[in-house]
Design a protein around this motif. Structure first.
Motif, PDB file in Angstrom:
ATOM      1  N   TYR A   1       0.921  -1.244   0.013  1.00 38.40           N
ATOM      2  CA  TYR A   1      -0.007  -0.058  -0.010  1.00 38.40           C
ATOM      3  C   TYR A   1       0.952   1.322  -0.089  1.00 38.40           C
ATOM      4  O   TYR A   1       2.011   1.171   0.292  1.00 38.40           O
ATOM      5  N   SER A   2       0.193   2.411  -0.271  1.00 38.08           N
ATOM      6  CA  SER A   2       0.787   3.775  -0.282  1.00 38.08           C
ATOM      7  C   SER A   2       0.224   4.461   1.000  1.00 38.08           C
ATOM      8  O   SER A   2      -0.973   4.746   0.896  1.00 38.08           O
ATOM      9  N   PRO A   3       1.152   4.893   1.566  1.00 39.61           N
ATOM     10  CA  PRO A   3       0.411   5.960   2.937  1.00 39.61           C
ATOM     11  C   PRO A   3       0.201   7.519   1.973  1.00 39.61           C
ATOM     12  O   PRO A   3      -0.210   8.290   2.908  1.00 39.61           O
ATOM     13  N   ASP A   4       0.496   7.627   0.718  1.00 39.92           N
ATOM     14  CA  ASP A   4       0.147   8.897   0.236  1.00 39.92           C
ATOM     15  C   ASP A   4      -1.019   9.228   0.176  1.00 39.92           C
ATOM     16  O   ASP A   4      -1.301  10.663  -0.010  1.00 39.92           O
ATOM     17  N   SER A   5      -2.137   8.561   0.230  1.00 38.81           N
ATOM     18  CA  SER A   5      -3.552   8.865   0.229  1.00 38.81           C
ATOM     19  C   SER A   5      -4.442   7.955   0.833  1.00 38.81           C
ATOM     20  O   SER A   5      -3.656   6.883   1.347  1.00 38.81           O
ATOM     21  N   GLN A   6      -5.675   8.287   1.311  1.00 41.39           N
ATOM     22  CA  GLN A   6      -6.523   7.437   1.888  1.00 41.39           C
ATOM     23  C   GLN A   6      -6.780   6.245   1.096  1.00 41.39           C
ATOM     24  O   GLN A   6      -6.804   5.033   1.710  1.00 41.39           O
ATOM     25  N   TYR A   7      -7.173   6.535  -0.110  1.00 40.12           N
ATOM     26  CA  TYR A   7      -7.412   5.302  -1.124  1.00 40.12           C
ATOM     27  C   TYR A   7      -6.601   4.103  -1.166  1.00 40.12           C
ATOM     28  O   TYR A   7      -6.702   2.885  -0.947  1.00 40.12           O
ATOM     29  N   THR A   8      -5.254   4.543  -1.228  1.00 42.47           N
ATOM     30  CA  THR A   8      -4.026   3.423  -1.404  1.00 42.47           C
ATOM     31  C   THR A   8      -3.809   2.879   0.083  1.00 42.47           C
ATOM     32  O   THR A   8      -2.799   2.018  -0.066  1.00 42.47           O
ATOM     33  N   THR A   9      -4.522   3.274   1.059  1.00 43.02           N
ATOM     34  CA  THR A   9      -4.257   2.486   2.268  1.00 43.02           C
ATOM     35  C   THR A   9      -5.367   1.329   2.519  1.00 43.02           C
ATOM     36  O   THR A   9      -5.430   0.671   3.473  1.00 43.02           O
ATOM     37  N   MET A  10      -6.287   0.967   1.503  1.00 37.94           N
ATOM     38  CA  MET A  10      -7.275   0.019   1.469  1.00 37.94           C
ATOM     39  C   MET A  10      -6.656  -1.364   2.089  1.00 37.94           C
ATOM     40  O   MET A  10      -7.564  -2.108   2.657  1.00 37.94           O
TER      41      MET A  10
END
Length: 270
Positions: free
Chosen positions: A51-60
């Motif tokens: 995941y990426s912590p850069d956005s809410q979506y990519t922390t799914m």
């Protein structure tokens, strides 16, 4: 003034935007619950998330891990990346070195990250089932050849014969001269449908508060992609989640399940 997002899926959106904020897409925690339940039902016992912590979506994937573990699955690890990162060789090497290998790798990365990630995993010899999310519901995913074969992802709908989405797609092609290559066209149509139904429920009023109150009470609005309900929610809709598998470059419908309510994780603030 009520505000609506066509495809924002973070369940924290209404928490941030307040009582006048609504979304029109299955929440990240809902999508993750559906994909984790599917993985468990397929007999997959171990998983790895990227995941990426850069956005809410990519922390799914964090929601996926919560549900997968609640179902008795084992998380073998996790990795993070930056949005826009093109080199995933280090992550792929770490996963390929695991013994045993994970049964499932889950990510909510999207273009251009997802194709690069997937190709790196396959080049490193990682054969795990890859599960993605609605961000990869695009023509690119279906043009990845062998690397994309078998990828499963959640999205907002699938056109079956005689379905409202098939009817919408036919009208879209007639109006534009091009086939609809993504479900997001229909999701935009559904947002307008929801607003129209709220205005009708408010007796035709254009008063912002009256429309907001009507939106919050809508039940079973028939959209092209799903029945959509806001009554009893905090602005995130109750609606179907569709599971799609990439099969020979085409969409294969796996199912359109509803998640087990008690498994859905609480919204996670970044």
């Amino acid at each position: 003034i009520p505000a609506m997002s066509t495809c924002a899926s973070s369940p924290t959106l209404p928490m941030i935007g307040g009582d006048f904020m609504f979304a029109n897409f299955p929440g990240d925690n809902v999508q993750a619950t559906v994909s984790a339940e599917w993985a468990h039902q397929q007999g997959h016992e171990s998983a790895y998330i990227i995941y990426s912590p850069d956005s809410q979506y990519t922390t799914m994937p964090l929601y996926f891990a919560d549900v997968f573990e609640a179902l008795g699955g084992e998380m073998l690890g996790q990795d993070t990346h930056s949005i826009g990162q093109q080199d995933f060789s280090a992550i792929a090497t770490r996963i390929s070195a695991l013994d045993p290998q994970p049964d499932v790798i889950m990510t909510s990365s999207y273009e251009p990250d997802f194709p690069s990630m997937l190709k790196a995993l396959r080049a490193a010899g990682v054969t795990a089932q890859v599960i993605g999310s609605d961000g990869i519901d695009s023509p690119t995913t279906f043009s990845l050849g062998d690397a994309g074969e078998g990828v499963v992802f959640t999205t907002a709908g699938h056109a079956t014969e005689g379905s409202p989405l098939a009817e919408f797609n036919a009208k879209y092609e007639a109006a534009t001269g091009n086939p609809s290559e993504t479900v997001f066209n229909a999701v935009g149509y559904d947002l307008v449908t929801v607003v129209a139904e709220a205005v009708k429920a408010a007796s035709g009023s254009t008063d912002p508060v009256a429309i907001r109150d009507a939106l919050a009470e809508l039940e079973n609005v028939r959209g092209a992609t799903s029945l959509i309900t806001y009554k009893g929610t905090n602005g995130m809709p109750v609606r179907e989640v569709t599971l799609i598998r990439v099969t020979e470059g085409e969409r294969e419908l796996i199912g359109q399940p509803s998640p087990t309510a008690e498994l859905i994780p609480a919204p996670r603030m970044q």
